[in-house]
Design a protein around this motif. Sequence first.
Motif, PDB file in Angstrom:
ATOM      1  N   VAL A 156       2.995   3.138  -9.899  1.00 19.96           N
ATOM      2  CA  VAL A 156       2.145   1.957  -9.726  1.00 19.96           C
ATOM      3  C   VAL A 156       2.496   1.322  -8.388  1.00 19.96           C
ATOM      4  O   VAL A 156       3.631   1.411  -7.912  1.00 19.96           O
ATOM      5  CB  VAL A 156       2.321   0.942 -10.875  1.00 19.96           C
ATOM      6  CG1 VAL A 156       1.881   1.558 -12.197  1.00 19.96           C
ATOM      7  CG2 VAL A 156       3.757   0.461 -10.969  1.00 19.96           C
ATOM      8  N   LEU A 157       1.522   0.682  -7.798  1.00 19.95           N
ATOM      9  CA  LEU A 157       1.688   0.141  -6.460  1.00 19.95           C
ATOM     10  C   LEU A 157       2.669  -1.026  -6.432  1.00 19.95           C
ATOM     11  O   LEU A 157       2.560  -1.967  -7.218  1.00 19.95           O
ATOM     12  CB  LEU A 157       0.337  -0.316  -5.908  1.00 19.95           C
ATOM     13  CG  LEU A 157       0.345  -0.885  -4.487  1.00 19.95           C
ATOM     14  CD1 LEU A 157       0.741   0.183  -3.482  1.00 19.95           C
ATOM     15  CD2 LEU A 157      -1.022  -1.466  -4.147  1.00 19.95           C
ATOM     16  N   HIS A 158       3.621  -0.929  -5.516  1.00 22.73           N
ATOM     17  CA  HIS A 158       4.485  -2.070  -5.214  1.00 22.73           C
ATOM     18  C   HIS A 158       3.930  -2.825  -4.023  1.00 22.73           C
ATOM     19  O   HIS A 158       3.737  -4.042  -4.060  1.00 22.73           O
ATOM     20  CB  HIS A 158       5.911  -1.596  -4.928  1.00 22.73           C
ATOM     21  CG  HIS A 158       6.833  -2.695  -4.484  1.00 22.73           C
ATOM     22  ND1 HIS A 158       6.895  -3.149  -3.177  1.00 22.73           N
ATOM     23  CD2 HIS A 158       7.745  -3.431  -5.173  1.00 22.73           C
ATOM     24  CE1 HIS A 158       7.780  -4.119  -3.085  1.00 22.73           C
ATOM     25  NE2 HIS A 158       8.315  -4.311  -4.280  1.00 22.73           N
ATOM     26  N   SER A 159       3.650  -2.102  -2.938  1.00 23.18           N
ATOM     27  CA  SER A 159       3.130  -2.737  -1.735  1.00 23.18           C
ATOM     28  C   SER A 159       2.614  -1.671  -0.776  1.00 23.18           C
ATOM     29  O   SER A 159       2.917  -0.484  -0.926  1.00 23.18           O
ATOM     30  CB  SER A 159       4.220  -3.574  -1.046  1.00 23.18           C
ATOM     31  OG  SER A 159       5.349  -2.778  -0.750  1.00 23.18           O
ATOM     32  N   ILE A 160       1.841  -2.124   0.198  1.00 22.89           N
ATOM     33  CA  ILE A 160       1.361  -1.257   1.268  1.00 22.89           C
ATOM     34  C   ILE A 160       1.725  -1.921   2.590  1.00 22.89           C
ATOM     35  O   ILE A 160       1.362  -3.077   2.833  1.00 22.89           O
ATOM     36  CB  ILE A 160      -0.162  -1.024   1.198  1.00 22.89           C
ATOM     37  CG1 ILE A 160      -0.533  -0.328  -0.121  1.00 22.89           C
ATOM     38  CG2 ILE A 160      -0.628  -0.184   2.381  1.00 22.89           C
ATOM     39  CD1 ILE A 160      -2.037  -0.154  -0.309  1.00 22.89           C
ATOM     40  N   LEU A 161       2.472  -1.208   3.421  1.00 28.74           N
ATOM     41  CA  LEU A 161       2.790  -1.687   4.759  1.00 28.74           C
ATOM     42  C   LEU A 161       1.680  -1.224   5.692  1.00 28.74           C
ATOM     43  O   LEU A 161       1.448  -0.022   5.840  1.00 28.74           O
ATOM     44  CB  LEU A 161       4.145  -1.141   5.224  1.00 28.74           C
ATOM     45  CG  LEU A 161       5.334  -1.411   4.296  1.00 28.74           C
ATOM     46  CD1 LEU A 161       6.588  -0.751   4.844  1.00 28.74           C
ATOM     47  CD2 LEU A 161       5.552  -2.908   4.115  1.00 28.74           C
ATOM     48  N   GLU A 162       0.990  -2.162   6.301  1.00 31.24           N
ATOM     49  CA  GLU A 162      -0.178  -1.835   7.109  1.00 31.24           C
ATOM     50  C   GLU A 162       0.215  -1.471   8.536  1.00 31.24           C
ATOM     51  O   GLU A 162       1.000  -2.180   9.174  1.00 31.24           O
ATOM     52  CB  GLU A 162      -1.144  -3.022   7.137  1.00 31.24           C
ATOM     53  CG  GLU A 162      -1.584  -3.507   5.760  1.00 31.24           C
ATOM     54  CD  GLU A 162      -2.531  -2.538   5.064  1.00 31.24           C
ATOM     55  OE1 GLU A 162      -3.009  -1.588   5.726  1.00 31.24           O
ATOM     56  OE2 GLU A 162      -2.817  -2.742   3.868  1.00 31.24           O
TER      57      GLU A 162
END
Length: 244
Positions: free
Chosen positions: A202-208
């Motif tokens: 499951v998604l924790h975060s996305i670094l853009e």
Amino acid sequence: VTGFQTCALPICAALQRLAATADVVLTTGSEARARRLGADRDTLAAANPGLVTCAITGFGPVGPYARRMSFISHATADLESRDAYKLLTGLIVPRPIAWVGTISGDGVPNLAPFSFFNVMTARPPTVVMGPGRRKDTLANIRAVEEWTVSIVDRSLAERMNASSASFPPDVDEFAEVGVTPVPGTEVAAPWVGEAPAALECVLHSILEFEGTGIVVGNVVRIHVRDDILDGTRVDQVALDAIEI
């Protein structure tokens, strides 16, 4: 210690610190390389803008067994993306392949392989994946915030390679390459039934980063084929996972 060449790169700074306490001589390697290329130092520098070289003499055993090592250093800001990619993927090895299963907001399964992938910590169980600009995978993770990682063994190599082709967003790559989609237990995205193991994430975060993203995920379930497990120890020979 003689002949330091000033260099802003961490490796050369570390070598300079090492030289202060070890039997090390740092010298410039540009002249030696220029001689090998049949060119003078100015010609070498002109042909390699931003290039910094340094060499170590006497590192290791002293005397007739001393060896010389030379380093060619590049400021990454001066590298083309292709060259940075070749250097990083050639140095950071081995890397496992993440065969990533996602599902779109409309319910279309997607399957694509990525070699920018690894585990970061076991508590909490966390993996990181760089899907680059594969828009379907990243778009699906943004929309649904769940995905799976199937481990690729040698028997799946050909089908994994086939899934790396660019398919339209409405195409199911599981069906296209002939693998079985197994519904996730904790997540909506399917995993590859023929794989020796799979992770549900499951998604924790996305670094853009400049139109792409680095995906950080928490692993919520681990599936492992029973014949490759001894308790929680994985038999690496039986797993037969492909690495790059």
